[in-house]
Design a protein around this motif. Structure first.
Motif, PDB file in Angstrom:
ATOM      1  N   MET A  39     -48.767   9.046 -55.745  1.00 25.05           N
ATOM      2  CA  MET A  39     -49.759   9.657 -54.770  1.00 25.05           C
ATOM      3  C   MET A  39     -50.806   8.757 -54.188  1.00 25.05           C
ATOM      4  O   MET A  39     -51.259   8.075 -54.687  1.00 25.05           O
ATOM      5  N   SER A  94     -52.742   8.396 -44.440  1.00 26.07           N
ATOM      6  CA  SER A  94     -52.128   9.622 -44.846  1.00 26.07           C
ATOM      7  C   SER A  94     -52.525  10.122 -46.258  1.00 26.07           C
ATOM      8  O   SER A  94     -51.378  10.119 -47.084  1.00 26.07           O
ATOM      9  N   GLU A 104     -52.667  12.083 -49.610  1.00 24.55           N
ATOM     10  CA  GLU A 104     -51.957  13.167 -49.964  1.00 24.55           C
ATOM     11  C   GLU A 104     -53.096  13.901 -50.869  1.00 24.55           C
ATOM     12  O   GLU A 104     -52.865  15.309 -51.109  1.00 24.55           O
ATOM     13  N   PRO A 157     -54.171  16.540 -46.346  1.00 27.32           N
ATOM     14  CA  PRO A 157     -53.968  16.227 -47.745  1.00 27.32           C
ATOM     15  C   PRO A 157     -53.445  17.751 -48.298  1.00 27.32           C
ATOM     16  O   PRO A 157     -53.929  18.719 -47.854  1.00 27.32           O
ATOM     17  N   GLU A 158     -52.802  17.392 -49.375  1.00 23.29           N
ATOM     18  CA  GLU A 158     -52.298  18.569 -50.282  1.00 23.29           C
ATOM     19  C   GLU A 158     -53.684  19.295 -51.001  1.00 23.29           C
ATOM     20  O   GLU A 158     -53.875  20.590 -51.135  1.00 23.29           O
TER      21      GLU A 158
END
Length: 298
Positions: A1, A58, A60, A105-106
């Motif tokens: 991650m 980017s 996560e 992001p998650e």
């Protein structure tokens, strides 16, 4: 991650970065002093000065630990404003970053503190307990509300209300040890106020747990399942150091010396990690005896 971390060079953040990197995660870190942070953190971390310097990445996941120590100095009105700004500005920047990234992001795990609940006296406190309105509560509530702004962009937000973080080499325990080792320690006031605490490793593990478990959002109490009163903490620490602890700090003296900030020492909450335990998180150090044995080597 791929994980973006604020506060990565702090007491908790340094261990968190080592822990996450050892488990194969790629780390980006926001630091006002990148050169200093590079000396403190594992090699391979992408370290930049500002949150918005990461718009070309980017991530996560985000871990937000930034914020000036609430116990660093007396709470003047100017200091209260600095405490707010140190938390809200960087948190709002993280939300702005989420809005700018092509793929947000998650998850964001964002720091908060036991101060969210304010003075709760003797009753047990979980994540549903109504807070007592005072400065520490308002500070944490604003911080949490700012973090939840990321939910507008589809980010799962978990809020971690931490207790007193214990480990060697920093934090509150480092400040206590010199006096206690000289036999000059003692309770604060009457000592009946609760001190929720957590071993630094368990706090780091709980952050990784919240990053990983996709169903977990909202507030979580980041404290061991067996909080203690200040008097019990004092006795236990003194026993582990094999020293007496017979010199209390009278409440009136603390109020004169520290003003409103004395509430951090003289009030508390019997805070329990109900939601973490219900989600299946287990503590390596559930009791203060176990934690201090590991930290002090006894």
């Amino acid at each position: 991650m791929r994980i973006l971390i604020t506060g990565g060079s702090g007491f908790v953040g340094q261990l968190l970065c080592r822990y996450l990197q050892e488990r194969g995660h790629a780390l980006s870190v926001v630091s006002r002093s990148p050169d200093k942070a590079r000396r403190q953190l594992p090699s391979g971390c992408d370290i930049r000065q500002r949150v918005l310097d990461f718009t070309d990445t980017s991530p996560e996941a985000i871990v937000n630990l930034a914020g000036e120590s609430i116990a660093g100095r007396r709470w003047s009105e100017a200091q209260k404003q600095r405490l707010r700004e140190s938390r809200l500005t960087i948190t709002q920047d993280l939300v702005t970053l989420c809005s700018k990234l092509p793929t947000p992001p998650e998850v964001m795990v964002s720091g908060s503190a036991m101060g969210y609940y304010g003075d709760q006296g003797r009753r047990q406190v979980d994540e549903d307990t109504e807070p007592h309105d005072e400065f520490a509560h308002r500070l944490c509530a604003e911080w949490e509300a700012a973090a939840r702004g990321a939910e507008r962009y589809g980010v799962r937000v978990a809020l971690l209300r931490t207790g007193l973080v214990l480990d060697a080499g920093g934090g509150a325990l480092q400040k206590m040890l010199p006096a206690f080792r000289l036999g000059l320690g003692g309770r604060m006031g009457k000592g009946q106020q609760f001190m929720p605490w957590i071993h630094r490793l368990d706090l780091v593990r709980s952050i990784e747990f919240l990053l990983r478990e996709a169903a977990l959002e909202g507030p979580f109490n980041g404290s061991a399942p067996h909080p203690v009163t200040n008097a019990e903490f004092t006795r236990t620490l003194a026993r582990h150091l094999q020293r007496p602890a017979l010199i209390p700090a009278p409440a009136p003296l603390l109020r004169v010396a520290l003003g409103e900030m004395s509430r951090l020492l003289l009030t508390g909450a019997d805070m329990r990690p109900r939601r973490l335990e219900e989600a299946g998180f287990t503590f390596v150090y559930p009791t203060l005896d176990e934690a201090l044995s590991a930290i002090l080597g006894r």
